[in-house]
Design an enzyme around this catalytic site. Structure first.
Site, PDB file in Angstrom:
ATOM      1  N   ARG A 231     -26.705   4.126 -61.368  1.00 41.38           N
ATOM      2  CA  ARG A 231     -26.077   4.764 -61.573  1.00 41.38           C
ATOM      3  C   ARG A 231     -26.245   5.031 -63.170  1.00 41.38           C
ATOM      4  NH1 ARG A 231     -20.704   5.570 -58.183  1.00 41.38           N
ATOM      5  NH2 ARG A 231     -21.501   7.798 -58.849  1.00 41.38           N
TER       6      ARG A 231
ATOM      7  N   ASP B 201     -16.298   9.806 -66.047  1.00 37.28           N
ATOM      8  CA  ASP B 201     -17.105   8.027 -66.631  1.00 37.28           C
ATOM      9  C   ASP B 201     -17.837   8.576 -67.698  1.00 37.28           C
ATOM     10  OD1 ASP B 201     -17.074   9.639 -63.992  1.00 37.28           O
ATOM     11  OD2 ASP B 201     -17.810   8.048 -63.370  1.00 37.28           O
TER      12      ASP B 201
ATOM     13  N   GLN C  12     -14.201  11.168 -52.060  1.00 40.56           N
ATOM     14  CA  GLN C  12     -12.972  10.222 -52.676  1.00 40.56           C
ATOM     15  C   GLN C  12     -11.468  10.347 -53.108  1.00 40.56           C
ATOM     16  OE1 GLN C  12     -15.191  11.177 -54.069  1.00 40.56           O
ATOM     17  NE2 GLN C  12     -17.287   9.935 -54.834  1.00 40.56           N
TER      18      GLN C  12
ATOM     19  N   ARG D 288     -17.403   2.220 -56.467  1.00 41.13           N
ATOM     20  CA  ARG D 288     -17.322   2.934 -57.818  1.00 41.13           C
ATOM     21  C   ARG D 288     -16.032   3.256 -58.204  1.00 41.13           C
ATOM     22  NH1 ARG D 288     -13.363   5.031 -56.268  1.00 41.13           N
ATOM     23  NH2 ARG D 288     -13.598   7.205 -57.739  1.00 41.13           N
ATOM     24  N   GLY D 289     -16.108   4.233 -59.508  1.00 44.79           N
ATOM     25  CA  GLY D 289     -15.673   4.415 -60.618  1.00 44.79           C
ATOM     26  C   GLY D 289     -15.660   3.205 -61.422  1.00 44.79           C
TER      27      GLY D 289
ATOM     28  N   ASN E  71     -16.389  13.958 -65.702  1.00 45.16           N
ATOM     29  CA  ASN E  71     -16.012  13.238 -64.450  1.00 45.16           C
ATOM     30  C   ASN E  71     -16.356  13.489 -63.328  1.00 45.16           C
ATOM     31  OD1 ASN E  71     -13.994  11.587 -63.657  1.00 45.16           O
ATOM     32  ND2 ASN E  71     -13.108  13.228 -63.457  1.00 45.16           N
ATOM     33  N   LYS E  72     -16.052  13.639 -62.197  1.00 43.74           N
ATOM     34  CA  LYS E  72     -16.637  13.611 -60.989  1.00 43.74           C
ATOM     35  C   LYS E  72     -16.522  15.138 -60.629  1.00 43.74           C
ATOM     36  CE  LYS E  72     -17.642  11.488 -57.822  1.00 43.74           C
ATOM     37  NZ  LYS E  72     -19.099  11.397 -57.491  1.00 43.74           N
TER      38      LYS E  72
HETATM   39  O1  MRU Z   1     -19.256   8.579 -58.163  1.00 44.71           O
HETATM   40  P1  MRU Z   1     -17.241   7.796 -57.599  1.00 44.71           P
HETATM   41  O2  MRU Z   1     -16.901   7.886 -57.514  1.00 44.71           O
HETATM   42  O3  MRU Z   1     -18.066   6.648 -58.564  1.00 44.71           O
HETATM   43  O4  MRU Z   1     -17.098   9.257 -59.537  1.00 44.71           O
HETATM   44  C1  MRU Z   1     -15.587   8.241 -60.555  1.00 44.71           C
HETATM   45  C2  MRU Z   1     -15.305   9.347 -60.616  1.00 44.71           C
HETATM   46  O5  MRU Z   1     -15.390  10.292 -61.333  1.00 44.71           O
HETATM   47  C3  MRU Z   1     -14.143   8.578 -61.423  1.00 44.71           C
HETATM   48  O6  MRU Z   1     -12.720   9.647 -61.453  1.00 44.71           O
HETATM   49  C4  MRU Z   1     -14.028   8.308 -62.977  1.00 44.71           C
HETATM   50  O7  MRU Z   1     -15.136   7.613 -62.667  1.00 44.71           O
HETATM   51  C5  MRU Z   1     -12.997   6.958 -63.796  1.00 44.71           C
HETATM   52  S1  MRU Z   1     -12.622   6.330 -62.379  1.00 44.71           S
HETATM   53  C6  MRU Z   1     -10.927   5.096 -63.626  1.00 44.71           C
END
Ligand code: MRU
Length: 343
Positions: free
Chosen positions: A98, A246, A205, A55-56, A256-257
């Protein structure tokens, strides 16, 4: 850094890229165990992306690129057209994993273009070119993250404390991370930087991954629940907020998250600079504003059973957006590998 690579292509001999396979950290098992998934199967890559084993935003782009390469390797057909069809099918398939992180689509488009632009190659040559491209996407991401870290470190002085949300570290990228890269670079420069990590409900996370990787790197990190952020800021403990993204829309709104938007509002209220750090592959000029960014919704169980037991009454209605959008006016600057751009 003493954190293993999030994802890599493993070759079986010194000289040939084929046969090879993908090795990635299973991030759902952290911080209890550090285990790797080793796979030859695009279906396992889809599953790994969907379930957040990888993820990320940048890391899922790399996983998708390697997933496409592995799909062509499974193919016994020797016609180049067949390989191109496998690439097209792999892109369509992985696109369903996703929706929010544009890096996933950016990396797949790059692989697909490469396949279509090299129809003159033999099937075997094309398979090798695809593996090389996936490895290049990984290596370029590492270089971009390093550059982000160097630009971002210039914003930090010895003794500063940074608050971050979710995990935009080494685990979320090829190496170094985006939001955490300035902290790693500042540490190399001899500055002492402390971090407050938001826990990041529902999938934690921040506590499972950010706290883990910062501790591995010997960075001073303090874990807080998401609802403690306002108080921590009010107590004057935070000098800067650094988060990843993202997808950044053309007008600089940044997804972002989930929870990031709230942190940005709190930073504004407490006069704390709020930085978004991302490789240029996260900027999506085809998406005009944050309102146009597709927001993933996750299964209700991630909210109701997040701690290995039921934490809500059976049958309760749940709404679980996985991301939110921080409007451009709340972002002090966006930092990419190309430098720092204030709003
Ligand atoms: O759902 P996730 O864990 O994939 O979400 C990740 C994030 O929101 C990160 O902050 C984003 O992808 C940037 S990672 C460099």
């Amino acid at each position: 850094m003493n954190i293993p690579r999030t994802i890599e292509w493993i070759t079986h001999t010194e000289t040939a890229l084929i046969p090879g396979h993908i090795k990635l950290i299973d991030q759902t098992l952290l911080p209890e165990t550090l285990e790797f998934i080793e796979t030859y199967d695009i279906k396992e890559i889809w599953h790994a992306i969907k379930t957040l084993q990888v993820r990320g935003a940048p890391a899922i782009g790399i996983a998708a690129a390697m997933g496409i390469a592995i799909a062509t390797q499974q193919e016994n057909e020797e016609s180049t057209d067949d390989i191109i069809s496998v690439v097209d099918a792999a892109v369509a398939y992985l696109s369903t994993s996703r929706p929010t992180a544009v890096n996933l689509f950016w990396a797949m488009e790059r692989m697909q273009k490469l396949a279509h632009n090299n129809s003159n190659l033999s099937a075997k040559e094309l398979k090798i070119r695809l593996i090389k491209e996936a490895m290049l996407i990984r290596d370029e991401d590492a270089a971009m993250c390093r550059a982000i870290g160097e630009h971002g470190a210039a914003l930090l002085k010895n003794g500063d404390t940074v608050l971050t949300h979710c995990n935009a570290g080494s685990l979320a990228t090829a190496e170094f991370g985006t939001a955490l890269a300035p902290i790693y670079v500042a540490q190399e420069q001899g500055k002492k930087i402390s971090v407050y990590a938001d826990e990041t409900r529902p999938l934690l996370q921040g506590s499972r991954l950010t706290a883990w990787e910062l501790m591995q790197a010997g960075i001073d990190v303090t874990l807080i629940c998401d609802n403690m952020t306002a108080q921590v800021m009010k107590e004057g403990r935070i000098d800067a907020v650094m988060v990843g993204a993202d997808r950044i829309a053309a007008n600089r709104d940044a997804a972002n998250k989930i929870g990031t938007y709230g942190v940005a509002l709190l930073a504004k209220a407490h006069n704390i600079p709020f930085y978004v750090l991302a490789p240029s592959s996260t900027i999506d000029m085809a998406t005009a504003t944050g309102n146009d960014i597709p927001i993933e919704e996750r299964a209700s169980e991630e909210v109701t059973h997040g701690f290995g037991k039921s934490t809500a009454p059976d049958g309760v209605k749940v709404y679980a957006p996985a991301f939110d959008v921080t409007p451009a006016e709340l972002i002090t600057a966006i930092i990419t590998e190309n430098g720092i751009r204030e709003g």
